[in-house]
Design a protein around this motif. Structure first.
Motif, mmCIF file in Angstrom:
data_model
loop_
_atom_site.group_PDB
_atom_site.id
_atom_site.type_symbol
_atom_site.label_atom_id
_atom_site.label_comp_id
_atom_site.label_asym_id
_atom_site.label_seq_id
_atom_site.Cartn_x
_atom_site.Cartn_y
_atom_site.Cartn_z
ATOM 1 N N CYS A 1 0.843 -1.199 0.000
ATOM 2 C CA CYS A 1 0.000 0.000 0.000
ATOM 3 C C CYS A 1 0.870 1.237 0.000
ATOM 4 C CB CYS A 1 -0.924 0.008 1.229
ATOM 5 S SG CYS A 1 -2.077 1.430 1.230
ATOM 6 N N VAL A 2 0.472 2.237 -0.793
ATOM 7 C CA VAL A 2 1.241 3.475 -0.897
ATOM 8 C C VAL A 2 0.395 4.692 -0.511
ATOM 9 C CG1 VAL A 2 2.808 2.593 -2.658
ATOM 10 C CG2 VAL A 2 0.623 3.590 -3.340
ATOM 11 N N CYS A 3 -0.589 4.501 0.374
ATOM 12 C CA CYS A 3 -1.390 5.648 0.813
ATOM 13 C C CYS A 3 -0.566 6.515 1.755
ATOM 14 C CB CYS A 3 -2.683 5.183 1.472
ATOM 15 S SG CYS A 3 -2.412 4.312 3.030
ATOM 16 N N LYS A 4 -1.094 7.687 2.095
ATOM 17 C CA LYS A 4 -0.351 8.649 2.895
ATOM 18 C C LYS A 4 -0.044 8.087 4.278
ATOM 19 C CE LYS A 4 -2.652 12.094 4.436
ATOM 20 N NZ LYS A 4 -3.429 13.357 4.498
ATOM 21 N N ASP A 5 -0.988 7.433 4.933
ATOM 22 C CA ASP A 5 -0.756 6.913 6.281
ATOM 23 C C ASP A 5 0.286 5.803 6.272
ATOM 24 O OD1 ASP A 5 -2.662 8.700 7.146
ATOM 25 O OD2 ASP A 5 -4.311 7.262 6.950
ATOM 26 N N ALA B 1 3.662 7.251 5.855
ATOM 27 C CA ALA B 1 4.130 7.907 7.083
ATOM 28 C C ALA B 1 4.592 6.886 8.096
ATOM 29 C CB ALA B 1 3.020 8.777 7.661
ATOM 30 N N LYS B 2 3.913 5.763 8.196
ATOM 31 C CA LYS B 2 4.324 4.719 9.134
ATOM 32 C C LYS B 2 5.657 4.108 8.703
ATOM 33 C CE LYS B 2 0.591 2.283 8.992
ATOM 34 N NZ LYS B 2 -0.323 1.157 9.264
ATOM 35 N N LYS B 3 5.838 3.887 7.418
ATOM 36 C CA LYS B 3 7.086 3.253 6.948
ATOM 37 C C LYS B 3 8.274 4.187 7.108
ATOM 38 C CE LYS B 3 4.756 0.342 3.542
ATOM 39 N NZ LYS B 3 4.571 0.066 2.096
ATOM 40 N N ILE B 4 8.088 5.468 6.827
ATOM 41 C CA ILE B 4 9.231 6.384 6.858
ATOM 42 C C ILE B 4 9.459 6.927 8.251
ATOM 43 C CG2 ILE B 4 10.083 8.557 5.916
ATOM 44 C CD1 ILE B 4 8.516 7.916 3.383
ATOM 45 N N GLY B 5 8.442 7.248 8.952
ATOM 46 C CA GLY B 5 8.575 7.764 10.313
ATOM 47 C C GLY B 5 8.101 9.179 10.421
ATOM 48 N N LYS B 6 8.834 10.113 9.862
ATOM 49 C CA LYS B 6 8.491 11.515 9.994
ATOM 50 C C LYS B 6 7.704 12.029 8.813
ATOM 51 C CE LYS B 6 12.230 13.001 13.001
ATOM 52 N NZ LYS B 6 13.326 13.963 13.194
ATOM 53 N N GLY B 7 7.579 11.291 7.841
ATOM 54 C CA GLY B 7 6.841 11.787 6.686
ATOM 55 C C GLY B 7 7.121 10.940 5.468
ATOM 56 N N SER B 8 6.526 11.250 4.383
ATOM 57 C CA SER B 8 6.649 10.486 3.161
ATOM 58 C C SER B 8 7.647 11.138 2.222
ATOM 59 C CB SER B 8 5.288 10.369 2.475
ATOM 60 O OG SER B 8 5.447 9.738 1.229
ATOM 61 N N LEU B 9 8.262 10.276 1.416
ATOM 62 C CA LEU B 9 9.131 10.822 0.369
ATOM 63 C C LEU B 9 8.319 11.481 -0.727
ATOM 64 C CD1 LEU B 9 11.711 7.943 -0.006
ATOM 65 C CD2 LEU B 9 12.040 10.154 1.078
ATOM 66 N N PHE B 10 7.009 11.200 -0.746
ATOM 67 C CA PHE B 10 6.121 11.783 -1.745
ATOM 68 C C PHE B 10 5.160 12.711 -1.005
ATOM 69 C CE2 PHE B 10 7.164 7.414 -2.824
ATOM 70 C CZ PHE B 10 7.848 7.598 -4.000
ATOM 71 N N PRO B 11 5.512 13.970 -0.771
ATOM 72 C CA PRO B 11 4.630 14.858 0.008
ATOM 73 C C PRO B 11 3.321 15.094 -0.727
ATOM 74 C CG PRO B 11 6.382 16.099 -1.024
ATOM 75 C CD PRO B 11 6.713 14.659 -1.259
ATOM 76 N N ASP B 12 2.274 15.241 0.083
ATOM 77 C CA ASP B 12 0.963 15.514 -0.500
ATOM 78 C C ASP B 12 0.920 16.943 -0.990
ATOM 79 O OD1 ASP B 12 0.145 12.998 0.159
ATOM 80 O OD2 ASP B 12 -0.574 13.612 2.153
ATOM 81 N N PRO B 13 0.194 17.164 -2.027
ATOM 82 C CA PRO B 13 0.089 18.545 -2.552
ATOM 83 C C PRO B 13 -0.706 19.438 -1.626
ATOM 84 C CG PRO B 13 -1.317 17.061 -3.788
ATOM 85 C CD PRO B 13 -0.546 16.190 -2.869
#
Length: 544
Positions: free
Chosen positions: A525-529, A532-544
């Motif tokens: 799964c590549v949803c925002k949540d 965030a769980k996989k990376i920790g502080k945020g996603s490498l793909f920021p939401d617009p």
């Protein structure tokens, strides 16, 4: 006799001797002659019979043969013995007659023979070697003729000696007759003595003994004389027969010598004629080859002209006809030599701006070759080639290639192309660009005012439009002035500015206290949540 086949000869390794009949014949011709005749295996057999037809020329390869002749008494008398390399049967072979002696093999003998037809075929196919073979036969015959002449001379000497002895014997016969007469006188005296003794009736032992001795000696001398007369007569008869035989042999050998000399002259003339025909044939073949080469060259030129004509026809069909308009041909500007040298010097330092360049061949054709010089491509005058640069060793030459390939190269003088004509516009364009100086990309050129069309009905003008016109007019004045003044630098603003490092710390509490979905959507799964769980502080793909 047994006829050997080619396989038998090769297996046994029989070769023709290179002396006598096969002397001074080449290796290839010797191989042809080797199997041009027949190979015979004989063992104590008669090869040639006296008085029979003889059609072959024989040569002894291995073993020996005996030549015999039957004399007047019917006895076989051996004349000669021939060994390896010797030839026989040549006289009957050349004259086409019958054999004059018997030839018999001694033990196991290997022979090679050749008939008249095969000899003529070999001479026709191998002129020089055939002539040499004939010369060897003539040499053998001349050698035997010399030996025969020598024997005739020796027999003549023996005959002269015998005649001298006969003359001495005949002269001695006169003395013998005188001695016989003396002995007859002594016998008569002895008879008279016997008669006298008988009359006188007086005899003794000594007288009787002397008389007996005298009678015996007389009888012995008479017998000796008679025997000498018989032997001399027989010797004279034998010598006369020898003389007749020698005279007959001398006539035969003289005739044979004359015949061989005539045949030798014919062979020499035939050899000369064959050599002349060979030379004429060689010259004819040479001229024919030259004519063929000339025709090939002419055909190649015609093919090239035909191909060029076809290309011209195709190009003429593709080009639409234009109306003939007389145009004034502008005169080419005269370029000074210094300007050309200056342009060439400039092109040496700016090769990337000049090369590659398509140039045309002017005066002499050029030949393109590959690296191994195996293939050559001619380029005629007026054709285009691609100049790659100057020659590394001489600046007066250009290295050229095909228009779309670097496989075939050549060197061409600068004067043999229109390189200077094509270089001068580039050089002049570059010089004019340098004279104008650098161009400022930030300098804005003033815009020309576009006149508005007049209308009969005026529309009401709003205050906003008036104010905008005023502001535009107020901005137009400094823009005109900025052409001559220092240009203004306009700072731009990035569309997507880079975010600061403490972006997460500067977020408001409402954003930080946002509830995070802890449900497991799966590893893919590549949803925002989930991100965030996989990376920790945020996603490498920021939401617009």
């Amino acid at each position: 006799m047994k006829l050997l086949h080619r396989e038998d000869v090769l297996e046994a390794g029989y070769d023709l001797p290179n002396t006598g009949l096969c002397a001074n014949i080449g290796t290839s011709e010797m191989e042809e002659l080797r199997f041009g005749g027949e190979w015979i295996l004989a063992e104590d057999e008669t090869l040639v019979a006296d008085g029979h037809e003889q059609r072959y020329l024989y040569m002894v390869v291995s073993g020996e043969v005996a030549i015999t002749k039957v004399n007047d008494q019917g006895k076989s008398q051996q004349i000669a013995t021939l060994g390896t390399g010797a030839a026989f049967g040549e006289m009957a072979f050349l004259s086409g007659g019958v054999a004059s002696a018997n030839v018999q093999s001694i033990g196991e003998t290997i022979l090679w023979r050749l008939d008249h037809e095969r000899l003529l075929g070999f001479i026709a196919e191998h002129g020089v070697a055939g002539g040499q073979l004939c010369l060897n036969v003539a040499s053998i015959l001349s050698g035997r003729l010399v030996d025969g002449n020598k024997k005739v001379v020796d027999m003549g000497k023996e005959l002269q000696t015998s005649l001298a002895q006969l003359q001495q014997a005949s002269s001695a016969d006169a003395g013998k007759d005188q001695a016989l007469k003396q002995m007859q006188g002594k016998v008569a005296n002895m008879q008279n003595a016997f008669r006298g003794s008988a009359v006188k009736k007086s005899s003794n032992i000594l007288t009787i003994a002397a008389s007996v001795v005298a009678v015996l000696s007389t009888l012995g001398m008479v017998g000796l004389l008679v025997s000498m007369d018989d032997s001399a007569a027989r010797e004279a008869v034998t010598l006369s027969k020898k003389v007749e035989k020698l005279e007959a042999n001398e006539e035969f050998y003289l005739g044979l010598k004359k015949k061989l000399e005539d045949e030798n002259l014919d062979l020499v003339e035939n050899g000369k004629s064959l050599v002349e025909e060979k030379e004429q044939l060689a010259s004819t073949i040479s001229r024919s080859m030259e004519d063929i080469q000339d025709l090939k060259d002419q055909l190649r030129i015609k093919d090239r002209e035909l191909s060029q004509a076809k290309d011209d026809i195709v190009r003429a069909q593709r080009i639409s006809p234009e109306p003939m308009v007389q145009k004034s041909v502008p005169k080419e500007p005269v370029i000074s030599k210094s300007a050309v040298e200056e342009a060439i010097e400039w092109s040496k330092t700016h090769t990337t701006l000049v090369f590659p360049m398509l140039v045309a061949v002017k005066d002499k054709p050029v030949t393109l070759q590959d690296a191994k010089q195996m293939v050559k491509i001619p380029v005629q005058v007026g054709k285009m080639v691609r100049a790659k640069g100057y020659h590394p060793q001489s600046a007066d030459f250009l290295v050229v290639a095909q228009e779309k390939s670097d496989k075939f190269l050549a060197t061409i003088r600068i004067e043999n192309s229109n390189f200077v004509d094509l270089l001068m516009p580039k050089f002049q364009n570059r010089a004019s660009t340098i004279d104008r100086g650098p161009v400022n990309p930030l300098l804005v050129a003033p815009k020309r005012s576009t006149p508005t069309p007049a209308s009969s009905s005026r529309a009401p003008v709003s205050n906003a439009s008036v104010s905008s016109n005023r502001s535009a007019s107020s901005l137009a004045t400094p823009a005109k002035a900025s052409v001559s003044a220092t240009p203004t630098v306009v700072k731009g603003k990035a569309i997507n500015a880079q975010k600061p490092e403490d972006m997460l710390g500067s977020m408001d509490s409402s954003t930080q206290a946002k509830k995070v979905d802890t449900s497991d959507h799966g590893a893919n799964c590549v949803c925002k949540d989930c991100r965030a769980k996989k990376i920790g502080k945020g996603s490498l793909f920021p939401d617009p």
